[in-house]
Design an enzyme around this catalytic site. Structure first.
Site, PDB file in Angstrom:
ATOM      1  N   LYS A  17       2.771 -36.978   8.027  1.00 34.85           N
ATOM      2  CA  LYS A  17       2.836 -35.407   7.047  1.00 34.85           C
ATOM      3  C   LYS A  17       4.613 -34.596   6.420  1.00 34.85           C
ATOM      4  O   LYS A  17       5.082 -34.144   5.968  1.00 34.85           O
ATOM      5  CB  LYS A  17       2.120 -34.143   6.761  1.00 34.85           C
TER       6      LYS A  17
ATOM      7  N   CYS B 265     -13.509 -23.441  -0.428  1.00 33.10           N
ATOM      8  CA  CYS B 265     -13.929 -22.117   0.006  1.00 33.10           C
ATOM      9  C   CYS B 265     -14.961 -22.176  -0.568  1.00 33.10           C
ATOM     10  O   CYS B 265     -15.492 -21.549   0.405  1.00 33.10           O
ATOM     11  CB  CYS B 265     -12.345 -20.795  -1.185  1.00 33.10           C
TER      12      CYS B 265
ATOM     13  N   ARG C  13      -5.987 -19.038  -5.736  1.00 29.78           N
ATOM     14  CA  ARG C  13      -6.254 -20.582  -6.591  1.00 29.78           C
ATOM     15  C   ARG C  13      -5.561 -21.733  -6.550  1.00 29.78           C
ATOM     16  O   ARG C  13      -4.039 -21.901  -6.645  1.00 29.78           O
ATOM     17  CB  ARG C  13      -6.315 -19.550  -7.347  1.00 29.78           C
TER      18      ARG C  13
HETATM   19  C1  UGA Z   1     -10.749 -19.350  -4.592  1.00 28.65           C
HETATM   20  C2  UGA Z   1     -10.251 -18.071  -4.920  1.00 28.65           C
HETATM   21  O1  UGA Z   1      -9.929 -17.949  -5.829  1.00 28.65           O
HETATM   22  C3  UGA Z   1      -9.124 -17.774  -3.885  1.00 28.65           C
HETATM   23  O2  UGA Z   1      -8.823 -16.322  -4.739  1.00 28.65           O
HETATM   24  C4  UGA Z   1      -9.594 -17.814  -2.488  1.00 28.65           C
HETATM   25  O3  UGA Z   1      -7.751 -17.505  -1.931  1.00 28.65           O
HETATM   26  C5  UGA Z   1      -9.573 -19.300  -2.460  1.00 28.65           C
HETATM   27  O4  UGA Z   1     -10.558 -19.474  -2.954  1.00 28.65           O
HETATM   28  C6  UGA Z   1      -9.412 -19.530  -0.112  1.00 28.65           C
HETATM   29  O5  UGA Z   1     -10.380 -18.569  -0.150  1.00 28.65           O
HETATM   30  O6  UGA Z   1      -8.380 -20.325  -0.647  1.00 28.65           O
HETATM   31  P1  UGA Z   1      -9.925 -21.708  -5.413  1.00 28.65           P
HETATM   32  O7  UGA Z   1     -11.376 -22.420  -4.152  1.00 28.65           O
HETATM   33  O8  UGA Z   1      -8.842 -22.473  -5.548  1.00 28.65           O
HETATM   34  O9  UGA Z   1      -9.893 -20.622  -5.117  1.00 28.65           O
HETATM   35  O10 UGA Z   1     -11.041 -21.904  -7.320  1.00 28.65           O
HETATM   36  P2  UGA Z   1     -11.669 -20.646  -7.597  1.00 28.65           P
HETATM   37  O11 UGA Z   1     -10.840 -21.055  -9.282  1.00 28.65           O
HETATM   38  O12 UGA Z   1     -11.670 -19.358  -7.445  1.00 28.65           O
HETATM   39  O13 UGA Z   1     -12.608 -21.494  -8.361  1.00 28.65           O
HETATM   40  C7  UGA Z   1     -13.723 -21.820  -8.034  1.00 28.65           C
HETATM   41  C8  UGA Z   1     -14.740 -22.663  -8.121  1.00 28.65           C
HETATM   42  O14 UGA Z   1     -15.329 -21.661  -9.044  1.00 28.65           O
HETATM   43  C9  UGA Z   1     -13.758 -23.253  -9.396  1.00 28.65           C
HETATM   44  O15 UGA Z   1     -14.882 -24.887  -8.683  1.00 28.65           O
HETATM   45  C10 UGA Z   1     -14.339 -22.893 -10.342  1.00 28.65           C
HETATM   46  O16 UGA Z   1     -14.343 -24.039 -11.647  1.00 28.65           O
HETATM   47  C11 UGA Z   1     -15.538 -22.878 -10.662  1.00 28.65           C
HETATM   48  N1  UGA Z   1     -15.592 -21.559 -11.427  1.00 28.65           N
HETATM   49  C12 UGA Z   1     -14.416 -19.925 -11.042  1.00 28.65           C
HETATM   50  C13 UGA Z   1     -16.058 -21.609 -12.861  1.00 28.65           C
HETATM   51  O17 UGA Z   1     -17.286 -21.881 -12.291  1.00 28.65           O
HETATM   52  N2  UGA Z   1     -16.360 -20.211 -13.823  1.00 28.65           N
HETATM   53  C14 UGA Z   1     -14.480 -19.205 -12.922  1.00 28.65           C
HETATM   54  O18 UGA Z   1     -15.192 -18.184 -14.204  1.00 28.65           O
HETATM   55  C15 UGA Z   1     -14.310 -18.817 -12.448  1.00 28.65           C
END
Ligand code: UGA
Length: 432
Positions: A35, A263, A154
């Site tokens: 990596k 997450c 995210r």
């Molecule tokens: C999430 C958090 O949003 C971040 O703030 C955090 O830092 C991160 O976890 C972490 O703990 O490292 P992430 O998992 O990258 O980020 O993605 P999200 O954008 O939060 O989406 C998570 C899931 O929820 C996805 O499957 C997405 O499709 C779903 N989602 C999100 C929905 O179904 N509806 C929404 O309105 C938003």
């Protein structure tokens, strides 16, 4: 400032490169030799928009470096960030903290002057106390301070989230560290980001509570969507209608397939586990986990009903299989439940994802990766829009499919239903 990021996964690499772009000297350390060698050649271990350009720029101007030498990297740095994984344990819902603690032990061996040791990994309350205990076995407490500084990045938006965070949370009981961190983050604070200082345990819990709350919001709107489907209401109207109330807020109210990723599923389980250790019942989060787990079954029932229970030998095209757009990450993606089920029922699955073919589907019967959207849609009976990639938002179904009876199941509600219906195709969305 001289910074050392231990762990070049998502958090360590994105934070490291962004800190270097703000003018700090950063070394990203990992024990994975391949990596590190790849990063030096400009080959990224993850798909994240904008990351490669920033890495190349800062590596070239020597503000960013990569190393496998933990000893040297710790010794020459002022601040050390722990950015290693905290996956769910195999036999329980607890977070596996072995990597965090083993890094703590390593750091302790090499502290040669005052260092701030920051935990950026997502960890249960009191993990910072444990790291402090581990280090203090070897090092006098006046030479180090353990701080919690959770990340809120995210996937797919991580660079933007780093540069324009809603808030920066620093959990520390020690004045000197708070001052140094305020200085480190001052370029972001001066652009309007809030800088919140709490004690260390509170910062640890803010991270878990944030993820659990967002997961709850999504699950809430997903359940409301179930009701909308039965009552002839479009859930998009509900999301807008409730989101306009500032106490609720409009974000994270998009109904869709179950939430996934590395997450939310992991952190909701971990916070429930931590709470039960302290004899506290987080019943809301427990029911969120349950509701999210059964969501794929509900969606599969819907597919059965859309196809009038005739799945066998039907060609089903999946557009997008990752857990969200702009990432190649498949962890806990609902497609991992949907595709195997449909393939087992005898459907022929073609899938296209802009991030490429997925090893998770290689062994499945009748599941094939298509090289383009057109190729995937061609000859299909049903198209399932599973992930909301921009690439799918202006598909010309009429041009891509000769099948007049094509059915579209838009699991992300990216199309206005009438737009598809006016083309003569059957349209189904979520909660509409
Ligand atoms: C999430 C958090 O949003 C971040 O703030 C955090 O830092 C991160 O976890 C972490 O703990 O490292 P992430 O998992 O990258 O980020 O993605 P999200 O954008 O939060 O989406 C998570 C899931 O929820 C996805 O499957 C997405 O499709 C779903 N989602 C999100 C929905 O179904 N509806 C929404 O309105 C938003």
């Amino acid at each position: 400032m001289k910074l050392c990021m231990i762990g070049t996964g998502y958090v360590g690499l994105v934070s490291g490169v962004c800190f270097s772009d703000l003018g700090n000297d950063v070394v990203c350390v990992d024990k994975d030799v391949d990596k590190i060698n790849n990063l030096k050649k400009g080959i990224m271990p993850i798909y994240e928009p904008g990351l490669e350009e920033l890495v190349l720029k800062n590596y070239k101007n020597k503000r960013l470096n990569f190393s496998t030498n933990l000893r040297e990297s710790v010794r020459k740095s002022d601040i050390i960030f722990i950015c290693v994984g905290t996956p769910t344990k195999k036999k329980s819902n607890n977070a596996d903290l072995s990597q965090v603690y083993s890094v703590g032990k390593e750091i302790a061996k090499y502290i040669n002057r005052f260092k701030i040791v920051i935990n950026k990994s997502t960890v249960p309350v009191t993990t910072g106390d444990e790291i402090e205990k581990i280090i203090s076995k070897k090092v006098d407490k006046k030479y180090f301070s353990v701080v919690s500084n959770p990340e809120f990045l995210r996937e797919g938006e991580a660079i933007r989230d780093f540069i324009y965070p809603d808030r920066i949370v620093v959990g520390s009981n020690d004045k000197k560290s708070k001052k140094i961190l305020k200085n480190l983050y001052s370029p972001l604070v001066s652009k309007g980001s809030k800088f919140l200082v709490t004690n260390r345990r509170a910062a640890e819990l803010i991270k878990y509570a944030s993820n659990a709350f967002l997961a709850t919001k999504i699950t809430f709107i997903n359940e409301i969507a179930n009701l909308c489907e039965k009552t002839g209401i479009d859930v998009e109207d509900i999301s807008i209608g409730i989101g306009l109330d500032k106490r609720i807020g409009s974000r994270f109210l998009r109904a869709g397939p179950a939430y996934g990723g590395s997450c939310f599923p992991k952190d909701t389980k971990a916070i429930v586990s931590t709470a039960s250790k302290y004899k506290t019942n987080l019943s809301v989060i427990k029911s969120v986990i349950k509701s999210n787990n059964i969501r794929s079954d509900l969606l599969l029932k819907r597919v059965d009903s859309i196809m009038k229970n005739r799945i066998k030998n039907k060609t089903i095209s999946f557009l997008g299989v990752t857990f969200k757009a702009n990432t190649d990450d498949m962890r806990d993606s609902s497609s991992l439940k949907l595709i195997p089920y449909l393939s087992k029922k005898g459907a022929k699955i073609k899938y296209y994802d802009p991030s490429g073919a997925k090893k998770e589907f290689i062994k499945l019967k009748n599941v094939k990766f298509s090289n383009s959207i057109q190729e995937s849609i061609k000859d299909s009976h049903l198209v399932i829009i599973h992930t909301e990639w921009n690439d799918f938002k202006s598909i010309n179904f009429k041009k891509f499919s000769k099948n007049k009876k094509l059915i579209i199941f838009d699991m992300r509600n990216i199309f206005p239903p009438n737009k598809i219906k006016n083309l003569g195709f059957k349209y189904f969305g979520i909660g509409r």
